[in-house]
Design a protein around this motif. Structure first.
Motif, PDB file in Angstrom:
ATOM      1  N   LEU A  73       0.895  -0.892   0.329  1.00  0.00           N
ATOM      2  CA  LEU A  73       0.467   0.249  -0.148  1.00  0.00           C
ATOM      3  C   LEU A  73       0.861   1.480  -0.440  1.00  0.00           C
ATOM      4  O   LEU A  73       0.422   2.243  -1.126  1.00  0.00           O
ATOM      5  N   ILE A  74       1.705   0.995   1.011  1.00  0.00           N
ATOM      6  CA  ILE A  74       2.887   2.313   0.788  1.00  0.00           C
ATOM      7  C   ILE A  74       3.604   2.656  -0.356  1.00  0.00           C
ATOM      8  O   ILE A  74       3.658   3.543  -1.132  1.00  0.00           O
ATOM      9  N   LEU A  75       3.869   1.748  -1.469  1.00  0.00           N
ATOM     10  CA  LEU A  75       4.937   1.769  -2.374  1.00  0.00           C
ATOM     11  C   LEU A  75       3.450   2.023  -3.194  1.00  0.00           C
ATOM     12  O   LEU A  75       3.511   3.385  -4.738  1.00  0.00           O
ATOM     13  N   LEU A  76       2.165   1.113  -3.830  1.00  0.00           N
ATOM     14  CA  LEU A  76       0.859   2.033  -4.252  1.00  0.00           C
ATOM     15  C   LEU A  76       0.961   3.675  -4.136  1.00  0.00           C
ATOM     16  O   LEU A  76       0.279   4.103  -5.471  1.00  0.00           O
ATOM     17  N   LEU A  77       0.546   3.862  -3.160  1.00  0.00           N
ATOM     18  CA  LEU A  77       0.551   5.581  -2.486  1.00  0.00           C
ATOM     19  C   LEU A  77       2.033   6.078  -2.861  1.00  0.00           C
ATOM     20  O   LEU A  77       1.517   7.359  -3.057  1.00  0.00           O
ATOM     21  N   LEU A  78       3.216   5.935  -2.908  1.00  0.00           N
ATOM     22  CA  LEU A  78       4.113   6.638  -2.643  1.00  0.00           C
ATOM     23  C   LEU A  78       3.946   7.308  -3.942  1.00  0.00           C
ATOM     24  O   LEU A  78       4.427   8.902  -4.183  1.00  0.00           O
ATOM     25  N   PRO A  79       3.618   7.517  -5.037  1.00  0.00           N
ATOM     26  CA  PRO A  79       4.077   7.382  -6.819  1.00  0.00           C
ATOM     27  C   PRO A  79       2.711   9.169  -6.515  1.00  0.00           C
ATOM     28  O   PRO A  79       3.357  10.285  -7.243  1.00  0.00           O
ATOM     29  N   VAL A  80       1.866   9.360  -5.564  1.00  0.00           N
ATOM     30  CA  VAL A  80       0.971  10.695  -5.374  1.00  0.00           C
ATOM     31  C   VAL A  80       1.739  12.015  -5.170  1.00  0.00           C
ATOM     32  O   VAL A  80       1.465  12.663  -6.393  1.00  0.00           O
ATOM     33  N   PRO A  81       2.615  11.585  -4.018  1.00  0.00           N
ATOM     34  CA  PRO A  81       3.125  12.635  -3.642  1.00  0.00           C
ATOM     35  C   PRO A  81       4.641  12.757  -4.748  1.00  0.00           C
ATOM     36  O   PRO A  81       5.072  14.325  -5.163  1.00  0.00           O
ATOM     37  N   LEU A  82       5.044  11.789  -5.218  1.00  0.00           N
ATOM     38  CA  LEU A  82       5.988  12.119  -6.095  1.00  0.00           C
ATOM     39  C   LEU A  82       5.472  12.834  -7.590  1.00  0.00           C
ATOM     40  O   LEU A  82       6.414  13.306  -7.892  1.00  0.00           O
ATOM     41  N   THR A  83       4.507  12.440  -7.865  1.00  0.00           N
ATOM     42  CA  THR A  83       4.057  12.828  -9.328  1.00  0.00           C
ATOM     43  C   THR A  83       3.875  14.364  -8.982  1.00  0.00           C
ATOM     44  O   THR A  83       4.545  15.573  -9.939  1.00  0.00           O
ATOM     45  N   TRP A  84       3.780  14.812  -7.601  1.00  0.00           N
ATOM     46  CA  TRP A  84       3.076  16.299  -7.660  1.00  0.00           C
ATOM     47  C   TRP A  84       4.840  17.196  -6.974  1.00  0.00           C
ATOM     48  O   TRP A  84       5.022  18.045  -7.905  1.00  0.00           O
ATOM     49  N   LEU A  85       5.956  15.940  -6.744  1.00  0.00           N
ATOM     50  CA  LEU A  85       6.915  17.244  -6.498  1.00  0.00           C
ATOM     51  C   LEU A  85       7.675  16.796  -7.549  1.00  0.00           C
ATOM     52  O   LEU A  85       8.040  18.341  -7.857  1.00  0.00           O
ATOM     53  N   GLU A  86       7.843  15.427  -8.507  1.00  0.00           N
ATOM     54  CA  GLU A  86       7.888  16.141  -9.503  1.00  0.00           C
ATOM     55  C   GLU A  86       7.917  17.415 -10.905  1.00  0.00           C
ATOM     56  O   GLU A  86       8.719  18.330 -11.575  1.00  0.00           O
ATOM     57  N   ARG A  87       6.963  17.285 -10.752  1.00  0.00           N
ATOM     58  CA  ARG A  87       5.957  18.418 -11.165  1.00  0.00           C
ATOM     59  C   ARG A  87       6.001  20.037 -10.517  1.00  0.00           C
ATOM     60  O   ARG A  87       6.514  20.218 -11.775  1.00  0.00           O
ATOM     61  N   LYS A  88       6.172  19.918  -9.473  1.00  0.00           N
ATOM     62  CA  LYS A  88       6.610  21.363  -8.964  1.00  0.00           C
ATOM     63  C   LYS A  88       8.138  21.477  -9.637  1.00  0.00           C
ATOM     64  O   LYS A  88       8.668  22.643  -9.096  1.00  0.00           O
ATOM     65  N   VAL A  89       9.282  20.014  -8.972  1.00  0.00           N
ATOM     66  CA  VAL A  89      10.828  20.825  -9.305  1.00  0.00           C
ATOM     67  C   VAL A  89      10.262  20.994 -10.633  1.00  0.00           C
ATOM     68  O   VAL A  89      11.677  22.274 -11.190  1.00  0.00           O
ATOM     69  N   ALA A  90      10.041  20.211 -11.160  1.00  0.00           N
ATOM     70  CA  ALA A  90       9.811  21.004 -12.750  1.00  0.00           C
ATOM     71  C   ALA A  90       9.261  22.222 -12.986  1.00  0.00           C
ATOM     72  O   ALA A  90      10.603  22.977 -13.818  1.00  0.00           O
ATOM     73  N   GLY A  91       8.474  22.411 -12.437  1.00  0.00           N
ATOM     74  CA  GLY A  91       8.394  23.980 -12.398  1.00  0.00           C
ATOM     75  C   GLY A  91       9.103  24.936 -12.255  1.00  0.00           C
ATOM     76  O   GLY A  91       9.656  26.250 -12.722  1.00  0.00           O
ATOM     77  N   HIS A  92       9.679  24.642 -11.406  1.00  0.00           N
ATOM     78  CA  HIS A  92      11.043  25.569 -10.376  1.00  0.00           C
ATOM     79  C   HIS A  92      12.398  25.684 -11.164  1.00  0.00           C
ATOM     80  O   HIS A  92      12.661  26.541 -11.340  1.00  0.00           O
ATOM     81  N   ILE A  93      12.493  24.543 -12.005  1.00  0.00           N
ATOM     82  CA  ILE A  93      13.097  24.393 -12.397  1.00  0.00           C
ATOM     83  C   ILE A  93      13.265  25.871 -13.524  1.00  0.00           C
ATOM     84  O   ILE A  93      14.449  25.848 -14.740  1.00  0.00           O
TER      85      ILE A  93
END
Lengths: 327, 120
Positions: free
Chosen positions: A20-40
């Motif tokens: 369940l942790i592994l299934l849910l972890l991509p949820v914050p990770l996709t958000w983080l990736e898009r935020k990192v992308a945005g700020h870069i």
């Protein structure tokens, strides 16, 4: 008998928890990736759904869940439906042998922060991670579309080419520890991290790991510009989401393995072990995202020559040099 | 001993179960209006010509696959050797050196023959 029953009961609880942790972890990770992308790229990234776009991944999830599931008319329907599930299972199985910490006492019972401490841990991880190729090649072939087939073949060739340097690069770590169990490997690094003795091994592992996770600069399999989107061109809805989920979990796996093999796992001063572990893994996940928005993509022939002509001889030389010092 | 590998089975079954359940829930809420024109394979909007999966694939992919098999087996040999290297010492090291050297000749042969080139 009761003891065996309790062991299996705890095992099932742990398996369900980690899944369940592994299934849910991509949820914050996709958000983080898009935020990192945005700020870069000097923009803000997602901002509309929730505070600073925090609910964006959930909105995406609902969108994917309610998308029509298109199956191409020429496709091999059974394999086409099965391929995403086949590709989803191996990255989860890897985590059976991955420890997150040492023993802790929960509810008056001593239990490890790992599902199973196999004595052939690393070999098992490579064996299971290798199975991921099947999902990719089946998905690409069953779609019966030229873009998907080309993407599947490219991806398959890339995955198997980089699996070899990946396997060779950890050999130095095994030689130093004299064990394939990840618990032993982390324990052996309580004084000095393996990266000090194995800088070449770490470099090869990092590059090959990025290629295995199909991240930029090695995301040739889905090169949006020239292949539509690679082996999952024909997929939509939840099945497409499974392929995406797989990629995120593989990225996480590579980060976790780098930390366990080369950066001392959960060893660290002052803070509790699990905090150290999360911090280190988080750093490497961030590094992958950073790479993605910094480097351009390689050409396919460059990718192949890096794998076979640079990383493979380099990792072989690393084995021989490490061996001389230890033998 | 065998108990170490039981979680592998449990996890595979559990993940497959979750994936199937997600697809089932999705099938309840998603629309389904297929028609032939919509479900044609993507080919930039042009009608697709011929079948893709008839096996017309560049030979290089097979060469890479064969090379992979050779080196993957070598990896399997190296794993147990690396575990016991400290005990078997220099003798074991020289033996493995010869083994790696022979395979290295194979790699050089493939390299010279152009099996690793993707241009042209």
């Amino acid at each position: 008998m009761l003891d065996l029953f309790m062991t299996i009961f705890f095992m099932i609880i742990k398996v369900i928890g980690i899944t369940l942790i592994l299934l849910l972890l991509p949820v914050p990770l996709t958000w983080l990736e898009r935020k990192v992308a945005g700020h870069i790229q000097q923009r803000l990234g997602p901002m509309r759904v929730g505070w600073h776009g925090l609910l964006q991944p959930i909105a995406d999830g609902i969108k994917l869940l309610t998308k029509e599931d298109n199956i191409p008319i020429y496709a091999d329907k059974t394999l086409f439906k099965l391929a995403p599930i086949i590709s989803l299972i191996p990255p989860f199985l890897v985590f059976v042998a991955v420890p997150f910490g040492e023993d802790v006492t929960l509810f008056g019972r001593k239990t490890g922060l790992y599902i199973s401490d196999m004595n052939i841990g690393l070999l098992y991880i490579f064996a299971v991670a290798g199975l991921e190729v099947y999902g990719v090649i089946l998905g690409g072939w069953a779609s019966n579309s030229k873009y998907a087939l080309l993407g599947g073949l490219r991806c398959c060739a890339q995955l198997i080419s980089y699996e070899i340097p990946l396997g060779f690069s950890v050999m130095g770590v095994i030689m130093l520890t004299g064990s394939m169990s990840l618990l032993d490997i982390v324990e052996a690094q309580s004084q000095i991290w393996n990266v000090v003795y194995q800088p070449i091994g770490f470099f090869v592992f990092l590059v090959a790991g990025i290629a295995e996770a199909q991240r930029i600069p090695f995301d040739l399999a889905e090169a949006e510009g020239d292949l539509g989107s690679g082996y999952h061109t024909e997929y939509s809805g939840m099945r497409f989401a499974f392929f995406m989920l797989t990629e995120y979990i593989v990225m996480l796996t590579v980060s976790v393995l780098i930390v366990l093999l080369f950066f001392g796992g959960w060893n660290g001063p002052f803070l509790p072990p699990i905090v150290w572990f999360i911090l280190k893994v988080g750093f490497f996940v961030y590094l992958f995202m950073w790479f993605r928005f910094t480097f351009p993509r390689y050409r396919y022939d460059q990718l192949m020559s890096i794998g076979w002509k640079v990383l493979l001889p380099l990792s072989l030389a690393n084995i021989l040099i490490t061996g001389i010092f230890l033998a | 001993m065998l108990l170490d590998y039981l979680p592998v089975l449990i996890m595979a079954v559990f993940v497959a179960f979750i994936a199937t359940m997600t697809l089932f829930v999705s099938s309840l809420v998603r629309p389904s209006r297929p028609y032939p024109k919509k479900n044609q394979p993507y080919e930039c909007g042009v009608d697709p010509i011929g079948e893709a999966s008839t096996g017309r694939i560049r030979i290089h992919y097979f060469v890479i696959a064969i090379l992979f098999i050779i080196f993957d087996v070598e990896t399997l040999y190296l794993f147990p050797w690396a575990v016991v290297l400290k005990e078997i010492g220099l003798f074991g090291y020289i033996e493995m050196f010869i083994f790696i050297f022979l395979l290295l000749i194979g790699l050089i042969y493939a390299w010279v023959k152009g099996a690793l080139e993707w241009e042209s």
